[in-house]
Design a protein around this motif. Structure first.
Motif, mmCIF file in Angstrom:
data_model
loop_
_atom_site.group_PDB
_atom_site.id
_atom_site.type_symbol
_atom_site.label_atom_id
_atom_site.label_comp_id
_atom_site.label_asym_id
_atom_site.label_seq_id
_atom_site.Cartn_x
_atom_site.Cartn_y
_atom_site.Cartn_z
ATOM 1 N N PHE A 175 0.855 -1.101 -0.084
ATOM 2 C CA PHE A 175 -0.161 0.143 -0.142
ATOM 3 C C PHE A 175 0.846 1.135 0.028
ATOM 4 O O PHE A 175 0.154 2.522 -0.509
ATOM 5 C CB PHE A 175 -1.138 -0.111 0.979
ATOM 6 N N ASP A 176 1.963 1.247 0.229
ATOM 7 C CA ASP A 176 3.141 2.238 0.350
ATOM 8 C C ASP A 176 3.301 2.210 -0.797
ATOM 9 O O ASP A 176 3.271 3.443 -1.522
ATOM 10 C CB ASP A 176 4.149 2.202 1.557
ATOM 11 N N ILE A 177 3.579 1.173 -1.313
ATOM 12 C CA ILE A 177 4.118 1.953 -2.928
ATOM 13 C C ILE A 177 2.729 2.064 -4.028
ATOM 14 O O ILE A 177 3.276 3.125 -5.015
ATOM 15 C CB ILE A 177 4.542 0.074 -3.452
ATOM 16 N N ILE A 178 2.074 1.697 -3.548
ATOM 17 C CA ILE A 178 0.652 2.404 -4.790
ATOM 18 C C ILE A 178 -0.200 3.361 -4.579
ATOM 19 O O ILE A 178 -0.264 4.198 -5.198
ATOM 20 C CB ILE A 178 -0.788 1.377 -3.991
ATOM 21 N N ASP A 179 0.341 3.797 -3.108
ATOM 22 C CA ASP A 179 -0.155 5.206 -2.414
ATOM 23 C C ASP A 179 1.242 6.811 -3.049
ATOM 24 O O ASP A 179 -0.181 7.524 -3.488
ATOM 25 C CB ASP A 179 -0.239 5.534 -1.186
ATOM 26 N N LEU A 213 -7.031 -3.589 6.295
ATOM 27 C CA LEU A 213 -6.377 -2.819 6.527
ATOM 28 C C LEU A 213 -6.434 -1.835 5.295
ATOM 29 O O LEU A 213 -6.219 -0.119 5.897
ATOM 30 C CB LEU A 213 -4.255 -3.297 6.258
ATOM 31 N N ALA A 214 -6.749 -1.936 3.855
ATOM 32 C CA ALA A 214 -6.890 -0.381 3.412
ATOM 33 C C ALA A 214 -8.209 -0.171 3.427
ATOM 34 O O ALA A 214 -8.045 1.285 3.987
ATOM 35 C CB ALA A 214 -7.721 -0.769 1.950
ATOM 36 N N SER A 215 -9.294 -0.190 5.021
ATOM 37 C CA SER A 215 -10.462 0.420 5.514
ATOM 38 C C SER A 215 -10.003 0.950 6.416
ATOM 39 O O SER A 215 -10.163 2.267 6.645
ATOM 40 C CB SER A 215 -11.085 -0.761 6.199
ATOM 41 N N GLN A 217 -11.976 3.244 0.799
ATOM 42 C CA GLN A 217 -13.317 2.987 -0.209
ATOM 43 C C GLN A 217 -12.841 1.387 -0.385
ATOM 44 O O GLN A 217 -12.271 0.890 -1.320
ATOM 45 C CB GLN A 217 -13.070 3.454 -0.973
ATOM 46 N N ALA A 218 -12.606 -0.199 0.240
ATOM 47 C CA ALA A 218 -11.958 -1.340 0.312
ATOM 48 C C ALA A 218 -12.908 -2.481 0.149
ATOM 49 O O ALA A 218 -13.846 -2.200 0.406
ATOM 50 C CB ALA A 218 -10.927 -1.350 1.139
ATOM 51 N N LEU A 219 -12.923 -3.220 -0.769
ATOM 52 C CA LEU A 219 -13.830 -4.512 -1.343
ATOM 53 C C LEU A 219 -12.815 -5.801 -1.931
ATOM 54 O O LEU A 219 -11.588 -5.594 -2.119
ATOM 55 C CB LEU A 219 -14.697 -3.790 -2.474
ATOM 56 N N GLY A 220 -12.763 -6.579 -2.063
ATOM 57 C CA GLY A 220 -12.034 -7.704 -1.588
ATOM 58 C C GLY A 220 -13.314 -8.490 -2.639
ATOM 59 O O GLY A 220 -14.600 -8.176 -2.110
ATOM 60 N N VAL A 221 -12.844 -9.139 -3.482
ATOM 61 C CA VAL A 221 -13.585 -10.633 -3.877
ATOM 62 C C VAL A 221 -13.033 -11.774 -3.782
ATOM 63 O O VAL A 221 -11.428 -12.125 -4.251
ATOM 64 C CB VAL A 221 -13.715 -9.926 -5.656
ATOM 65 N N GLU A 222 -14.137 -12.613 -3.762
ATOM 66 C CA GLU A 222 -13.190 -14.108 -2.896
ATOM 67 C C GLU A 222 -14.417 -14.848 -4.177
ATOM 68 O O GLU A 222 -14.890 -15.409 -3.756
ATOM 69 C CB GLU A 222 -12.817 -14.096 -2.035
#
Length: 151
Positions: A21-25, A50-52, A57-62
């Protein structure tokens, strides 16, 4: 079994995702907040949790319904692909250690790319068992996530 795995892997997953997330941010403009984020193949949703917490605004798909139930029991925003709204776009789409589980990854990557909003970022990781770190450190290596449970 899934609940036990959830507890065993949570701390390590969160540490790894914090690095990602540090890289993405750093790749996104500062004015793009809150970040709309989806993790495809999120397992029990440690990335979503963690993103939340970071204000995304975080969503996971599994695909695994057991993993979805485990994530929801922990109040993580995770859903099965059958329930995912097709029209939504995201600033960040991730596939963390997901593609190695898929026989035909190209259509999955194409579909994930279709979920990106303008200027969005797709972040993909896959394990590399051939790297030096893994050959020396085995399941204690930072690059082998999940230790002996890693596929």
């Amino acid at each position: 079994m899934m609940i036990g795995r959830d507890a065993r892997t949570r701390a390590g997953d969160r540490e790894r995702f914090a690095t990602y997330f540090d890289i993405i941010d750093a790749l996104l403009p500062a004015d793009r907040r809150p970040i709309r984020y989806v993790d495809i193949g999120c397992g029990v949703g440690h990335s979503v949790e963690l993103a939340s917490e970071l204000g995304w605004q975080a969503l996971g798909v599994e695909l695994s319904r057991v993993a979805v139930e485990t994530a929801r029991a922990a109040e993580r925003n995770v859903m099965h692909p059958d329930d995912w709204e097709a029209a939504e776009t995201y600033d960040v789409v991730s596939l963390f250690e997901t593609l190695e589980h898929i026989t035909e990854p190209d259509p999955v990557i194409a579909k994930a790319a279709g979920r990106l909003g303008q200027g969005g970022v797709m972040f993909i990781t896959v394990p590399n068992r051939a790297c030096f770190d893994v050959s020396v450190m085995k399941d204690k290596c930072l690059h082998v996530f999940g230790g002996s449970e890693n596929v």
